[in-house]
Design a protein around this motif. Structure first.
Motif, PDB file in Angstrom:
ATOM      1  N   LEU A 158       1.002  -1.346   0.048  1.00  0.00           N
ATOM      2  CA  LEU A 158       0.046  -0.083  -0.082  1.00  0.00           C
ATOM      3  C   LEU A 158       0.735   1.149   0.001  1.00  0.00           C
ATOM      4  CD1 LEU A 158      -2.621   1.478   0.188  1.00  0.00           C
ATOM      5  CD2 LEU A 158      -2.590   1.013   2.658  1.00  0.00           C
ATOM      6  N   PHE A 159       1.806   1.150   0.701  1.00  0.00           N
ATOM      7  CA  PHE A 159       2.988   2.115   0.878  1.00  0.00           C
ATOM      8  C   PHE A 159       4.080   2.291   0.070  1.00  0.00           C
ATOM      9  CE2 PHE A 159       0.322   1.947   4.778  1.00  0.00           C
ATOM     10  CZ  PHE A 159      -0.595   3.227   4.540  1.00  0.00           C
ATOM     11  N   THR A 160       4.730   3.351  -0.571  1.00  0.00           N
ATOM     12  CA  THR A 160       5.874   3.118  -1.209  1.00  0.00           C
ATOM     13  C   THR A 160       7.030   3.082  -0.331  1.00  0.00           C
ATOM     14  OG1 THR A 160       7.081   4.315  -2.919  1.00  0.00           O
ATOM     15  CG2 THR A 160       6.174   5.533  -1.049  1.00  0.00           C
ATOM     16  N   ASP A 161       8.124   2.361  -1.123  1.00  0.00           N
ATOM     17  CA  ASP A 161       9.346   2.295  -0.354  1.00  0.00           C
ATOM     18  C   ASP A 161      10.427   3.236  -0.976  1.00  0.00           C
ATOM     19  OD1 ASP A 161       9.906   1.121  -2.825  1.00  0.00           O
ATOM     20  OD2 ASP A 161      11.016  -0.691  -1.880  1.00  0.00           O
ATOM     21  N   ALA A 162       9.785   4.305  -1.633  1.00  0.00           N
ATOM     22  CA  ALA A 162      10.515   5.258  -2.198  1.00  0.00           C
ATOM     23  C   ALA A 162      10.831   6.208  -1.203  1.00  0.00           C
ATOM     24  CB  ALA A 162       9.848   5.905  -3.446  1.00  0.00           C
ATOM     25  N   ASP A 163      11.723   7.053  -1.311  1.00  0.00           N
ATOM     26  CA  ASP A 163      12.141   8.239  -0.681  1.00  0.00           C
ATOM     27  C   ASP A 163      11.514   9.354  -0.811  1.00  0.00           C
ATOM     28  OD1 ASP A 163      13.476  10.137   1.194  1.00  0.00           O
ATOM     29  OD2 ASP A 163      15.324  10.321   0.008  1.00  0.00           O
ATOM     30  N   VAL A 164      10.155   9.505  -0.142  1.00  0.00           N
ATOM     31  CA  VAL A 164       9.201  10.643  -0.523  1.00  0.00           C
ATOM     32  C   VAL A 164       9.092  11.602   1.064  1.00  0.00           C
ATOM     33  CG1 VAL A 164       7.807   9.212  -2.025  1.00  0.00           C
ATOM     34  CG2 VAL A 164       7.285   9.346   0.675  1.00  0.00           C
ATOM     35  N   ASP A 165       8.533  12.645   0.630  1.00  0.00           N
ATOM     36  CA  ASP A 165       8.481  13.568   1.986  1.00  0.00           C
ATOM     37  C   ASP A 165       7.505  12.847   3.139  1.00  0.00           C
ATOM     38  OD1 ASP A 165       9.767  15.642   0.802  1.00  0.00           O
ATOM     39  OD2 ASP A 165       7.854  16.478   0.016  1.00  0.00           O
ATOM     40  N   ARG A 166       7.974  13.153   4.202  1.00  0.00           N
ATOM     41  CA  ARG A 166       7.048  12.543   5.525  1.00  0.00           C
ATOM     42  C   ARG A 166       5.587  13.044   5.310  1.00  0.00           C
ATOM     43  NH1 ARG A 166       9.029  14.163  11.217  1.00  0.00           N
ATOM     44  NH2 ARG A 166       7.305  15.898  11.024  1.00  0.00           N
ATOM     45  N   ARG A 167       4.869  12.095   5.615  1.00  0.00           N
ATOM     46  CA  ARG A 167       3.437  12.057   5.848  1.00  0.00           C
ATOM     47  C   ARG A 167       3.064  11.750   7.389  1.00  0.00           C
ATOM     48  NH1 ARG A 167       1.355   9.003   1.384  1.00  0.00           N
ATOM     49  NH2 ARG A 167       3.512   8.085   1.540  1.00  0.00           N
ATOM     50  N   ASN A 168       2.661  12.625   7.963  1.00  0.00           N
ATOM     51  CA  ASN A 168       2.035  12.323   9.631  1.00  0.00           C
ATOM     52  C   ASN A 168       0.766  11.823   9.486  1.00  0.00           C
ATOM     53  OD1 ASN A 168       4.605  13.011  10.778  1.00  0.00           O
ATOM     54  ND2 ASN A 168       4.197  15.077  10.812  1.00  0.00           N
ATOM     55  N   LEU A 169       0.478  10.836  10.243  1.00  0.00           N
ATOM     56  CA  LEU A 169      -0.967  10.286  10.512  1.00  0.00           C
ATOM     57  C   LEU A 169      -1.186  10.351  11.876  1.00  0.00           C
ATOM     58  CD1 LEU A 169      -0.480   6.767   8.418  1.00  0.00           C
ATOM     59  CD2 LEU A 169      -1.131   9.075   7.715  1.00  0.00           C
ATOM     60  N   ARG A 170      -2.474  10.485  12.287  1.00  0.00           N
ATOM     61  CA  ARG A 170      -3.245  10.613  13.552  1.00  0.00           C
ATOM     62  C   ARG A 170      -3.981   9.416  13.844  1.00  0.00           C
ATOM     63  NH1 ARG A 170      -4.249  15.496  14.367  1.00  0.00           N
ATOM     64  NH2 ARG A 170      -5.497  15.507  12.542  1.00  0.00           N
ATOM     65  N   LEU A 171      -3.797   8.615  14.749  1.00  0.00           N
ATOM     66  CA  LEU A 171      -4.548   7.534  15.302  1.00  0.00           C
ATOM     67  C   LEU A 171      -6.137   7.721  15.524  1.00  0.00           C
ATOM     68  CD1 LEU A 171      -4.659   4.264  15.379  1.00  0.00           C
ATOM     69  CD2 LEU A 171      -3.843   4.325  17.697  1.00  0.00           C
ATOM     70  N   ARG A 172      -6.803   7.515  14.970  1.00  0.00           N
ATOM     71  CA  ARG A 172      -8.289   7.901  15.243  1.00  0.00           C
ATOM     72  C   ARG A 172      -8.933   6.687  15.987  1.00  0.00           C
ATOM     73  NH1 ARG A 172     -12.450   9.176  10.523  1.00  0.00           N
ATOM     74  NH2 ARG A 172     -14.364   9.313  11.669  1.00  0.00           N
ATOM     75  N   GLU A 173      -8.587   5.528  15.617  1.00  0.00           N
ATOM     76  CA  GLU A 173      -9.188   4.445  16.379  1.00  0.00           C
ATOM     77  C   GLU A 173      -8.471   3.000  16.322  1.00  0.00           C
ATOM     78  OE1 GLU A 173     -13.577   1.780  16.064  1.00  0.00           O
ATOM     79  OE2 GLU A 173     -13.393   3.936  15.020  1.00  0.00           O
ATOM     80  N   SER A 174      -8.483   2.190  17.139  1.00  0.00           N
ATOM     81  CA  SER A 174      -7.689   0.983  16.964  1.00  0.00           C
ATOM     82  C   SER A 174      -8.465  -0.038  18.103  1.00  0.00           C
ATOM     83  CB  SER A 174      -6.231   1.116  17.664  1.00  0.00           C
ATOM     84  OG  SER A 174      -5.883   1.445  18.980  1.00  0.00           O
ATOM     85  N   ALA A 175      -8.030  -1.441  17.590  1.00  0.00           N
ATOM     86  CA  ALA A 175      -8.594  -2.344  18.558  1.00  0.00           C
ATOM     87  C   ALA A 175      -7.737  -3.586  18.035  1.00  0.00           C
ATOM     88  CB  ALA A 175     -10.247  -2.578  18.129  1.00  0.00           C
ATOM     89  N   THR A 176      -7.675  -4.456  18.776  1.00  0.00           N
ATOM     90  CA  THR A 176      -7.184  -5.721  18.645  1.00  0.00           C
ATOM     91  C   THR A 176      -8.034  -7.114  18.793  1.00  0.00           C
ATOM     92  OG1 THR A 176      -6.108  -5.978  20.538  1.00  0.00           O
ATOM     93  CG2 THR A 176      -4.775  -4.780  18.777  1.00  0.00           C
ATOM     94  N   TYR A 177      -7.787  -8.241  18.146  1.00  0.00           N
ATOM     95  CA  TYR A 177      -8.730  -9.200  18.221  1.00  0.00           C
ATOM     96  C   TYR A 177      -8.069 -10.633  18.677  1.00  0.00           C
ATOM     97  CZ  TYR A 177     -11.499  -5.465  16.138  1.00  0.00           C
ATOM     98  OH  TYR A 177     -12.030  -4.204  15.763  1.00  0.00           O
ATOM     99  N   SER A 178      -8.750 -11.499  19.116  1.00  0.00           N
ATOM    100  CA  SER A 178      -8.325 -12.777  19.633  1.00  0.00           C
ATOM    101  C   SER A 178      -7.651 -13.373  18.579  1.00  0.00           C
ATOM    102  CB  SER A 178      -9.340 -13.590  20.188  1.00  0.00           C
ATOM    103  OG  SER A 178     -10.429 -14.076  19.330  1.00  0.00           O
ATOM    104  N   ASN A 179      -8.015 -13.108  17.379  1.00  0.00           N
ATOM    105  CA  ASN A 179      -7.222 -14.062  16.204  1.00  0.00           C
ATOM    106  C   ASN A 179      -6.212 -13.333  15.861  1.00  0.00           C
ATOM    107  OD1 ASN A 179      -8.393 -11.605  14.854  1.00  0.00           O
ATOM    108  ND2 ASN A 179      -9.519 -12.813  13.353  1.00  0.00           N
TER     109      ASN A 179
END
Length: 190
Positions: A158-179
């Motif tokens: 999904l994301f490039t491995d090329a040298d690109v400008d930094r893009r910051n992300l903000r975690l909006r929601e997360s969860a983990t599951y038994s699997n």
């Protein structure tokens, strides 16, 4: 302004290739179905329906989904929604009938113009190469990811491995599951 959201399944090492089976092209395909089914791990897909006002695909994902999704009960809620296919080569005669209005967008600029219009969220399904290109162009607003406890090593990312400008992300929601699946929803910081 419309929100553009990428939604998809991803391995821990960032591969989005062939989650549904080897027929999709990767020798390790089918990794979603090799993970124990836990219904709550897939609840995100149902939650997205309330936000989805249109779908977007790249040419190859459209060609894969168009013969199946129009008649699929699992995807019935998407049937009448507008669809956008981003392709410089697809012809109008290749579009399927009975799957709501379908518009071909020819460029990243066309996607940017669509975002500037009125309407709700447009969700990109599959279409890793398209999502990567649109992300690099600063057009994706949110990533809805279900990350699976699998390492494939190679495949479409999904994301490039090329040298690109930094893009910051903000975690909006997360969860983990038994699997071992993790839900990660990130907003792109502008």
């Amino acid at each position: 302004m419309r929100e553009l959201v990428y939604t998809g399944f991803m391995t821990l090492d960032g591969i989005v290739d062939s989650p549904g089976g080897v027929v999709e092209g990767h020798r390790g395909g089918g990794w979603v179905f090799d993970t124990e089914f836990v219904p709550e791990a897939y609840a995100l897909k149902g939650e997205e329906l309330a936000d989805t006002t249109a779908l977007m695909f790249g040419r190859r994902s459209y060609a894969a989904f168009a013969p199946i999704w129009p008649g699929s009960e699992d995807h019935a809620a998407y049937r009448d929604l507008p669809k956008y296919v981003v392709s410089s080569t697809l012809d109008d005669d290749a579009l399927v009938d009975g799957w709501g209005p379908i518009t071909i967008l020819r460029s990243t600029e066309d996607v940017a113009a669509l975002k500037e219009g009125d309407g709700g969220a447009v969700f990109i399904h599959g279409s890793a190469e398209l999502a990567r290109r649109l992300g690099e162009a600063g057009l994706i607003d949110r990533y809805n990811l279900l990350v699976f406890p699998v390492l494939l090593g190679a495949g479409k990312r999904l994301f490039t491995d090329a040298d690109v400008d930094r893009r910051n992300l903000r975690l909006r929601e997360s969860a983990t599951y038994s699997n071992g699946v993790a839900k990660l929803i990130y907003e792109v910081v502008r």
